[in-house]
Design a protein around this motif. Sequence first.
Motif, mmCIF file in Angstrom:
data_model
loop_
_atom_site.group_PDB
_atom_site.id
_atom_site.type_symbol
_atom_site.label_atom_id
_atom_site.label_comp_id
_atom_site.label_asym_id
_atom_site.label_seq_id
_atom_site.Cartn_x
_atom_site.Cartn_y
_atom_site.Cartn_z
ATOM 1 N N UNK A 52 0.889 -1.408 -0.068
ATOM 2 C CA UNK A 52 0.260 0.234 0.092
ATOM 3 C C UNK A 52 1.245 1.031 -0.305
ATOM 4 N N UNK A 53 0.696 1.962 -0.960
ATOM 5 C CA UNK A 53 0.991 3.332 -0.450
ATOM 6 C C UNK A 53 -0.534 4.456 -0.393
ATOM 7 N N UNK A 54 0.507 5.924 0.983
ATOM 8 C CA UNK A 54 -0.394 6.999 0.599
ATOM 9 C C UNK A 54 -0.170 8.571 0.071
ATOM 10 N N UNK A 55 -0.402 9.132 -0.634
ATOM 11 C CA UNK A 55 0.033 10.402 -1.334
ATOM 12 C C UNK A 55 -0.330 11.211 -0.809
ATOM 13 N N UNK A 56 0.273 12.333 -0.585
ATOM 14 C CA UNK A 56 -0.411 13.833 0.129
ATOM 15 C C UNK A 56 0.351 14.464 -0.704
ATOM 16 N N UNK A 57 -0.344 15.436 -1.287
ATOM 17 C CA UNK A 57 0.517 17.085 -1.955
ATOM 18 C C UNK A 57 1.631 16.807 -3.532
ATOM 19 N N UNK A 58 0.653 15.689 -3.644
ATOM 20 C CA UNK A 58 1.803 15.151 -4.732
ATOM 21 C C UNK A 58 2.467 13.924 -5.198
ATOM 22 N N UNK A 59 2.886 13.506 -3.687
ATOM 23 C CA UNK A 59 4.493 12.555 -3.446
ATOM 24 C C UNK A 59 4.095 11.925 -3.059
ATOM 25 N N UNK A 60 4.684 10.226 -2.488
ATOM 26 C CA UNK A 60 4.091 9.547 -1.326
ATOM 27 C C UNK A 60 4.967 9.928 -0.322
ATOM 28 N N UNK A 61 3.896 9.679 0.730
ATOM 29 C CA UNK A 61 4.141 9.580 2.275
ATOM 30 C C UNK A 61 4.173 8.763 3.078
ATOM 31 N N UNK A 62 3.917 7.739 2.482
ATOM 32 C CA UNK A 62 4.072 6.583 3.083
ATOM 33 C C UNK A 62 3.748 5.281 2.575
ATOM 34 N N UNK A 63 4.513 3.807 2.497
ATOM 35 C CA UNK A 63 4.322 2.863 1.711
ATOM 36 C C UNK A 63 4.572 1.769 2.832
ATOM 37 N N UNK A 64 3.988 0.815 2.167
ATOM 38 C CA UNK A 64 4.321 -0.543 3.332
ATOM 39 C C UNK A 64 3.542 -1.622 2.868
ATOM 40 N N UNK A 65 4.100 -2.788 3.558
ATOM 41 C CA UNK A 65 3.329 -4.216 2.975
ATOM 42 C C UNK A 65 3.864 -4.871 4.455
ATOM 43 N N UNK A 66 3.148 -6.105 3.859
ATOM 44 C CA UNK A 66 3.001 -7.256 5.164
ATOM 45 C C UNK A 66 2.232 -8.136 3.968
ATOM 46 N N UNK A 67 3.185 -9.103 4.786
ATOM 47 C CA UNK A 67 3.363 -10.559 3.619
ATOM 48 C C UNK A 67 4.367 -10.766 3.230
ATOM 49 N N UNK A 68 4.659 -11.548 2.518
ATOM 50 C CA UNK A 68 5.839 -12.340 1.849
ATOM 51 C C UNK A 68 5.320 -12.218 0.600
ATOM 52 N N UNK A 69 6.191 -12.148 -0.025
ATOM 53 C CA UNK A 69 6.320 -12.576 -1.735
ATOM 54 C C UNK A 69 7.521 -13.227 -2.136
ATOM 55 N N UNK A 70 7.988 -14.189 -2.142
ATOM 56 C CA UNK A 70 9.111 -15.244 -2.865
ATOM 57 C C UNK A 70 9.815 -14.662 -1.092
ATOM 58 N N UNK A 71 9.519 -14.829 -0.184
ATOM 59 C CA UNK A 71 9.987 -14.666 0.917
ATOM 60 C C UNK A 71 10.307 -13.495 1.456
ATOM 61 N N UNK A 72 10.321 -12.533 0.552
ATOM 62 C CA UNK A 72 10.183 -10.939 1.222
ATOM 63 C C UNK A 72 9.216 -10.356 1.481
ATOM 64 N N UNK A 73 9.314 -9.005 2.553
ATOM 65 C CA UNK A 73 8.077 -8.258 2.506
ATOM 66 C C UNK A 73 8.536 -7.498 1.346
ATOM 67 N N UNK A 74 6.998 -7.480 0.687
ATOM 68 C CA UNK A 74 6.891 -7.512 -0.642
ATOM 69 C C UNK A 74 7.595 -5.080 -0.062
ATOM 70 N N UNK A 75 8.147 -4.553 -1.401
ATOM 71 C CA UNK A 75 7.838 -2.862 -1.398
ATOM 72 C C UNK A 75 7.686 -2.536 -2.648
ATOM 73 N N UNK A 76 8.142 -1.072 -2.711
ATOM 74 C CA UNK A 76 7.511 -0.277 -3.664
ATOM 75 C C UNK A 76 7.747 -1.051 -5.111
ATOM 76 N N UNK A 77 8.818 -1.901 -5.285
ATOM 77 C CA UNK A 77 9.291 -2.402 -6.617
ATOM 78 C C UNK A 77 8.559 -3.264 -6.922
ATOM 79 N N UNK A 78 7.835 -3.818 -5.936
ATOM 80 C CA UNK A 78 7.077 -5.539 -6.723
ATOM 81 C C UNK A 78 5.718 -5.546 -7.330
ATOM 82 N N UNK A 79 5.530 -5.823 -8.692
ATOM 83 C CA UNK A 79 4.413 -5.617 -9.268
ATOM 84 C C UNK A 79 3.129 -6.345 -8.600
ATOM 85 N N UNK A 80 1.676 -6.350 -9.114
ATOM 86 C CA UNK A 80 1.070 -6.916 -8.735
ATOM 87 C C UNK A 80 0.112 -6.801 -10.047
#
Length: 457
Positions: free
Chosen positions: A34-62
Amino acid sequence: MSSIPAPLLPETRRALVHRLATGQGAGRAPSVVAAVVRDGRPVWQGGWGTVDGQVPDGDVQYRIGSITKTFLAVLVLRLRDEGRLALTDPLDEHLPGTVAGGATIGALLAHTAGLIAEAPGPWWERTSGALRPDLADVLGSDPQLHPAGHRHHYSNPGYALLGALVQRVRGQAWGEVLRREVLEPLAMTRTTLLPAAPHATGWAVHPWADVLLAEPAEDTGLMAPAGQLWSTTTDLARLAAFLIDGDDRVLHPDTVVQMRNPTSPPEATDWHIGYGLGMQLLRRDGRLLAGHTGSMPGFVATVWVSPDDALGAVVMANVTAGLSAGTLAADLLETVAEREPRIPAPWRPLPSIDPQLLDLAGPWYRGPAPYVLRPRADGFIELTPMSGGHGTRLRPTDDGDWEGINGYFAGERLRVYRDADGAVSHLDLGTFVFTRQPYDPTTPVPGGVDPAGWQAG
């Protein structure tokens, strides 16, 4: 759009993480980002659970499913703004030969053309596009379920037609047009038609046991404009910023506003949900959200924006069912909006002003009703009733007039009339005459002005 928004408070960030974690657990999703945008820019990004054993970040495609439709609407509206087509044009005028050729382009965008919801044949989302090599295979022989314009009826094949329309008018595959005209200008480098590593696997979760079943990820061919795209939270955060502020390299901000305006009647069972042009609308706790939800086998996703709050929220998960991405995204957005209300931007004077435009500023009267006209920094003007309510924004036209772009006067022309000395005499907006004094007897008020003038009771 401001330069660098202030960081979120620690308590707000913890609340976002908590909501993300509870959503992932209750929804039994292998992972959620997930991510939250405020005033045109991300102010928070987060991941929960795993993709291939890693907590997913903002670069993992869905896979983002029907959020793809919002991108298609942008492409079609670019063609409209260029004068290549009109939303009132029948499809046949630009894409002849389909059994849905009488549907207007605007109706296809708004899902009011009355077409079937799904393509004939096996479940298109889990089967190869090779099963439907022609538009006739997407529509079948009789796709018309409802009279055009009578109701909102969501149609995936309708957006397949819009993808074919873009391809026909541009003379290039719609995916390539999308890359060149939208994705590259917005720096959305990780949004693609087919998955590009790192990406999540789509899973179905057994309804009664905590076990997984891999879902197929097919190339849906001609149906791809309805839901094919893959993306990341980083890229969709950029989309959210665009859906709030627009971007002249892609669409003028007022065209983006038009996308967010309701164009479909709500269903009688839920007056809180509507549809614009390629954008879903949701009224929730007094706040109007715009964006789109999306699902494909193994994936759910949502982008919501609240322009009044300058906020957007993005959620993606790799699960077929169980997690409501739309609810989770709305909750994340409202968490920030309620804990950290928007601080208005500082007032600033106009950088420049045309003297003739300054002549129009100030109070005007339609009969006895007072209005105020204000020039805006973007070169547009706004005419607002002094009694309150929403004003009408008007843009300049090539012939010296002004054209309304919202509300009652949308599409209507405002003409400025001057006297023999060149001073502004009155305004005419869609036959309504606006004067500097209530019922000014020196101007051509329709019906004339009583010679006795204003009288005491």
